[in-house]
Enzyme design. Structure first.
Site, PDB file in Angstrom:
ATOM      1  N   CYS A  21       0.840  -1.196   0.000  1.00 18.48           N
ATOM      2  CA  CYS A  21       0.000   0.000   0.000  1.00 18.48           C
ATOM      3  C   CYS A  21       0.881   1.254   0.000  1.00 18.48           C
ATOM      4  CB  CYS A  21      -0.919   0.009   1.212  1.00 18.48           C
ATOM      5  SG  CYS A  21      -0.034   0.049   2.760  1.00 18.48           S
ATOM      6  N   CYS A  36       3.317   1.631   2.832  1.00 22.85           N
ATOM      7  CA  CYS A  36       4.468   0.736   2.787  1.00 22.85           C
ATOM      8  C   CYS A  36       5.519   1.296   1.834  1.00 22.85           C
ATOM      9  CB  CYS A  36       4.039  -0.648   2.319  1.00 22.85           C
ATOM     10  SG  CYS A  36       2.596  -1.252   3.188  1.00 22.85           S
TER      11      CYS A  36
END
Lengths: 77, 324
Positions: A11, A14
């Site tokens: 995501c 991250c």
């Protein structure tokens, strides 16, 4: 050599964690490599509940939030 | 609460910029500035307060608590309430799911947490207070928690464990009580900088969505006549709620982008209950999350999970329309 693992399913948070880790390695000039861990089974070995998580030499340092570059740099020194 | 801001913006838009308070542009611009600033203040405040709560009740401790205590059914309500107060990014849903299962927490209780968590979050709460007032906010939060509790309970009773992926079932068999990760005691002043930084970070990430949402809302506010939607979506139309919910499920957005638009739709004649049900469907259920869950469960279980929640959201939409 130190190993930084960034655990996360890919995501946005991250990705910013990976970028922060790479930047921290570059600015400190530390002898460290950044590894991206996207496999959930691998991730769960670290017993985390929230991502992104940052693991330095197999120790979970941060979970569930994006650390700042300075924070990671401080760990590397 | 925000009268001072209303007057300040009126001074800016009507007197300084010189737009007429009767004109559409004047109206839209006033709405945009007033709403953006009000929402930003509320966002920061609520996220900051939730940050404090979270710093003292981290997710690890919540899991340890749920895994240690069997509470004769109350654990569903607790898990759902915890889901409301803990924010997490939807990409954490898989690690959370596995982590809960690993801690020996029953599947239904895990679902209760997973249902409420995206539905009731600090961003949604702040926007709700700003746009619909405290009473509607409490009703939304309350029904979100009830929805999670019921959904979790129903899913728990269905005995769905065989539909989990093999790996998840393996994890389940080796489940054990997990201890909370001990961070050591830290004083409030030590925690404060971290909480503030987090709050700023969250406000920063949702800022763009909020502004776009309010921008579209402001345009609708100025240019769509009052009562416009009434001819299409009225309280009397019995299919309005299910249609709104089913349209909302595949849409994926966060509360920050949807709420400003919903506010204007309500002002222009969409019943509040229908609008809230639509929002729950958009925020609470998302197809990307569904595909992420594929790693831990079968498509059949994902379908049952989504189906149950969709059904409960439709029911609560009707209830809202009756009460509000």
């Amino acid at each position: 050599m130190k190993t930084i693992k960034v655990l996360g399913t890919g995501c946005a948070k991250c990705k910013s964690t990976i970028a922060a880790a790479e930047e921290a390695v570059r600015t400190t000039g530390a002898d460290a490599q950044v590894i991206k861990v996207e496999d959930i089974q691998e991730m769960m070995k670290y017993n985390i509940l929230t991502t992104p998580a940052l693991v330095l030499d197999e120790v979970v340092m941060i979970k569930g939030r994006v650390p700042s570059i300075e924070e990671i740099a401080a760990m590397l020194r | 609460m925000f009268d001072w801001l209303d007057q300040l913006i009126a001074l800016l838009v009507y007197d300084t910029i010189g737009l007429s308070s009767e004109s559409r542009w004047g109206h839209a611009l006033h709405f945009f500035f007033y709403d953006s600033i009000k929402i930003l203040l509320l966002l920061f405040l609520i996220i900051f307060l939730m940050g404090i709560v979270n710093s003292y009740f981290p997710i690890d401790r919540i899991r340890a608590f749920l895994s240690r205590n069997k509470l004769y059914g109350a654990e569903y309500l607790l898990a759902s309430t915890f889901g409301a107060i803990t924010p997490f990014c939807s990409c954490s849903s898989v690690p959370l799911f596995i982590g809960f299962v690993k801690g020996g927490i029953p599947l239904g209780v895990t679902f209760a947490f997973l249902i409420t968590s995206p539905l009731v979050n600090e961003v949604a709460i702040a926007l709700f207070i700003g746009m619909f007032g405290l009473k509607t906010t409490l009703l939304y939060v309350g029904s979100g928690i009830v929805l999670g509790t019921l959904g979790g309970y129903v899913l728990g009773r269905l005995k769905l464990e065989p539909l989990l992926s093999d790996w998840t079932q393996g994890v389940m068999q080796q489940a054990q009580e997990e201890d909370a990760f001990n961070e050591g005691r830290r004083t409030f002043t030590q925690r404060l900088p971290e909480i503030t930084r987090e709050a700023f970070g969250i406000v920063k990430t949702v800022l763009l969505y909020v502004l776009i949402g309010i921008g579209i809302g402001a345009a609708m506010h100025g240019f769509i006549p009052t009562g416009f939607f009434e001819q299409y979506i009225s309280k009397e139309n019995p299919f309005a709620v299910p249609i709104a919910v089913i349209l909302g499920v595949p849409m994926y957005s966060n509360a920050a982008g949807v709420l400003p638009i919903i506010q204007v739709m309500v002002q222009k004649g969409v019943p509040l209950g229908t609008a809230i049900a639509f929002m729950m469907a958009v925020v609470g259920l998302s197809l990307p999350e569904g595909t992420l869950l594929k790693k831990v469960m079968s498509w059949k279980l994902i379908a049952i999970f989504f189906g149950t929640i969709t059904f409960l959201i439709i029911v609560s939409g009707y209830l809202f329309n009756l009460i509000l």
